[in-house]
Design an enzyme around this catalytic site. Structure first.
Site, PDB file in Angstrom:
ATOM      1  N   CYS A 180       0.883  -1.165   0.000  1.00 34.81           N
ATOM      2  CA  CYS A 180       0.000   0.000   0.000  1.00 34.81           C
ATOM      3  C   CYS A 180       0.914   1.206   0.000  1.00 34.81           C
ATOM      4  O   CYS A 180       1.488   1.553   1.027  1.00 34.81           O
ATOM      5  CB  CYS A 180      -0.908   0.008   1.230  1.00 34.81           C
ATOM      6  SG  CYS A 180      -1.873   1.527   1.369  1.00 34.81           S
TER       7      CYS A 180
ATOM      8  N   CYS B 189      -0.714   4.351   2.213  1.00 35.62           N
ATOM      9  CA  CYS B 189      -0.839   4.314   3.678  1.00 35.62           C
ATOM     10  C   CYS B 189      -0.402   2.950   4.198  1.00 35.62           C
ATOM     11  O   CYS B 189       0.792   2.654   4.166  1.00 35.62           O
ATOM     12  CB  CYS B 189      -2.239   4.731   4.152  1.00 35.62           C
ATOM     13  SG  CYS B 189      -3.650   3.907   3.383  1.00 35.62           S
ATOM     14  N   SER B 190      -1.341   2.119   4.634  1.00 34.37           N
ATOM     15  CA  SER B 190      -0.919   0.862   5.265  1.00 34.37           C
ATOM     16  C   SER B 190      -1.964  -0.230   5.081  1.00 34.37           C
ATOM     17  O   SER B 190      -2.094  -1.110   5.912  1.00 34.37           O
ATOM     18  CB  SER B 190      -0.679   1.098   6.758  1.00 34.37           C
ATOM     19  OG  SER B 190      -1.852   1.657   7.346  1.00 34.37           O
ATOM     20  N   CYS B 191      -2.738  -0.165   3.990  1.00 38.31           N
ATOM     21  CA  CYS B 191      -3.829  -1.119   3.775  1.00 38.31           C
ATOM     22  C   CYS B 191      -3.293  -2.547   3.753  1.00 38.31           C
ATOM     23  O   CYS B 191      -2.288  -2.831   3.109  1.00 38.31           O
ATOM     24  CB  CYS B 191      -4.552  -0.790   2.474  1.00 38.31           C
ATOM     25  SG  CYS B 191      -5.302   0.846   2.512  1.00 38.31           S
TER      26      CYS B 191
END
Lengths: 220, 227
Positions: B126, B129-131
């Site tokens: 991702c 962000c941090s998906c």
């Protein structure tokens, strides 16, 4: 926004730091920040896109310096203040403002288990909408540079790709993040050749797939 | 009070916490004396205001520490290895097939499973962000959320997996999945040779988080060895 969070393709970030047997949380406060964020999220004062947008607005130098849950903590405070759940004065003093009403928690212990078993998404929309593009169609990611939230990374803008699959209808982050409406539309997995994105030096058979909304694409 | 009032201080200390590698905790321990107090104060305030229930917070922490994690994903992978009909369902309707094993929920509402083969290698990232697919992998490790991985996975996936010790031949197609929307990706790794006799449970024990992100392959530990 063309922020530092949009880092796909950047150099200079250093080697990947791998930690063996990494714990889920490195300190107790990290778990509490995650839990507070989920529990306050249940008040539904904002949405997932607004939450991401809030993190993106952390000044770039701080964004790169702060640890992950430190960013979450900053976001939580900012959003709660913005949406009237707490005041800065309360956060600083740690004391409830005199005469402020006492609420009943939105998230009860009994509601926790379903969060991780059969939660219904807040972003998919079960509505019939004609897709603008078909699987196999060539498309170009639009060259847009919105100052607000977007999920179209810079590295794909203006590039040619192919619709690989249609994921169905979802709310549009660019408007949803700023409470300007859900604008539901189709999201597609779009295949970009590595060479289209990065030039002739890239491996000839490699590719990158991005999930992109109708409004990010135009026919090629 | 400005936003900066909240972010200065602890952040400045974190900046000095680079060289983690072995000393990763250093970064996290150096930061929080201040954050420990501030988070504790915030929690007390929110409890006092009736905005959160402390027992719900405890249940959330317990859930993410103990109830979800890569063991869930490993069970999905092992089932796909031993049951061709399940594998077919997993690749065509991933969310439903994963739900058959009882997994679903936040950050896993729309799942897509991508299959590694001798000629195709998949890698999940991702960049924005941090998906990450929480119901099957738990919360993401720090490296997955970090700038070095997020920046380079899309432009140099072969170099990235090489840092994890995986060399991909030139004739293998590398497919990187950048999780830019609400769809979450899980890699179905190749079943290692020599595991024909293993039970589903034993197979699941071989499957690592890293293999399901795509930065590693599933390997069989040397005879008698435990990895």
């Amino acid at each position: 926004m063309n922020g530092v969070h949009d880092m796909g393709g950047m150099h200079g970030m250093g080697p990947i730091q791998y930690e063996k047997n990494e714990p889920v949380f490195h300190a107790r406060w990290e778990g509490r920040v995650l839990a507070l964020t989920r529990a306050i999220g249940a008040w539904r004062k904002w949405n997932i896109d607004a939450g991401r947008y809030q993190i993106e607005q952390i000044p770039a130098a701080d964004y790169l310096r702060m640890s992950y849950y430190e960013k979450w903590f900053t976001r939580l405070v900012e959003l709660m203040v913005k949406h009237g759940l707490v005041t800065h004065a309360e956060v600083e003093s740690g004391k409830r403002a005199k005469g402020s009403p006492k609420a009943t928690p939105a998230l009860t212990p009994a509601m926790v288990a379903p969060l991780v078993s059969n939660w219904k998404s807040a972003t998919g929309r079960d509505v019939r909408l004609a897709p603008s593009f078909k699987v196999g169609q060539r498309v170009r990611a639009r060259n847009i540079n919105p100052p607000g939230h977007t999920r179209l990374p810079r590295y794909a803008r203006g590039k040619l790709g192919t619709i690989d699959r249609d994921h169905g209808v979802y709310v549009f982050p660019d408007t949803n993040a700023q409470f300007l409406g859900e604008k539901p539309q189709h999201v597609y997995s779009v295949l970009f050749a590595a060479r289209e994105l990065w030039g002739a030096e890239a491996a000839p058979r490699d590719s990158v797939y991005l999930d992109l909304w109708d409004d990010y694409l135009e026919p090629a | 009070m400005t936003r900066r009032g909240f972010v200065t201080g602890a952040g400045a200390v974190a900046a000095q916490g680079h060289g983690h590698g072995g000393g990763h905790e250093h970064e996290h321990q150096a930061v929080p004396s201040d954050l420990t107090l501030r988070v504790k104060a915030l929690e007390s305030l929110l409890v006092e205001k009736g905005l959160v229930d402390r027992a719900a917070l405890d249940a959330l922490v317990d859930t993410y520490e103990h109830k979800v994690g890569p063991r869930n994903g490993a069970r999905v992978v092992a089932r796909a290895w031993v049951d061709p009909a399940y594998k077919q369902r997993l690749l065509t309707d991933s969310t439903a097939a994963i739900a058959e094993l009882g997994y679903g929920g936040q950050q896993g509402e729309y799942m897509v499973v991508v299959e590694n083969t001798p000629k195709v290698h998949n890698l999940v990232v991702c960049t924005l962000c941090s998906c990450y697919p929480w119901p099957v992998l738990g919360l993401p490790p720090v490296w997955y959320k970090s700038a070095p991985y997020r920046s380079r996975a899309v432009i140099d996936p072969r170099g990235v997996v090489r840092e994890f010790g995986l060399e991909l031949p030139e004739d293998v197609d590398v497919r990187v999945w950048d999780s830019t929307a609400e769809i979450r990706y899980l890699v179905l790794p190749e079943r290692p040779a020599g595991t024909e006799q293993l039970s589903e449970d034993r197979l699941a024990a071989l499957v690592t988080r890293d293999a399901m992100i795509g930065v590693a392959k599933v390997t069989v530990p040397k005879a008698g060895g435990q990895r």
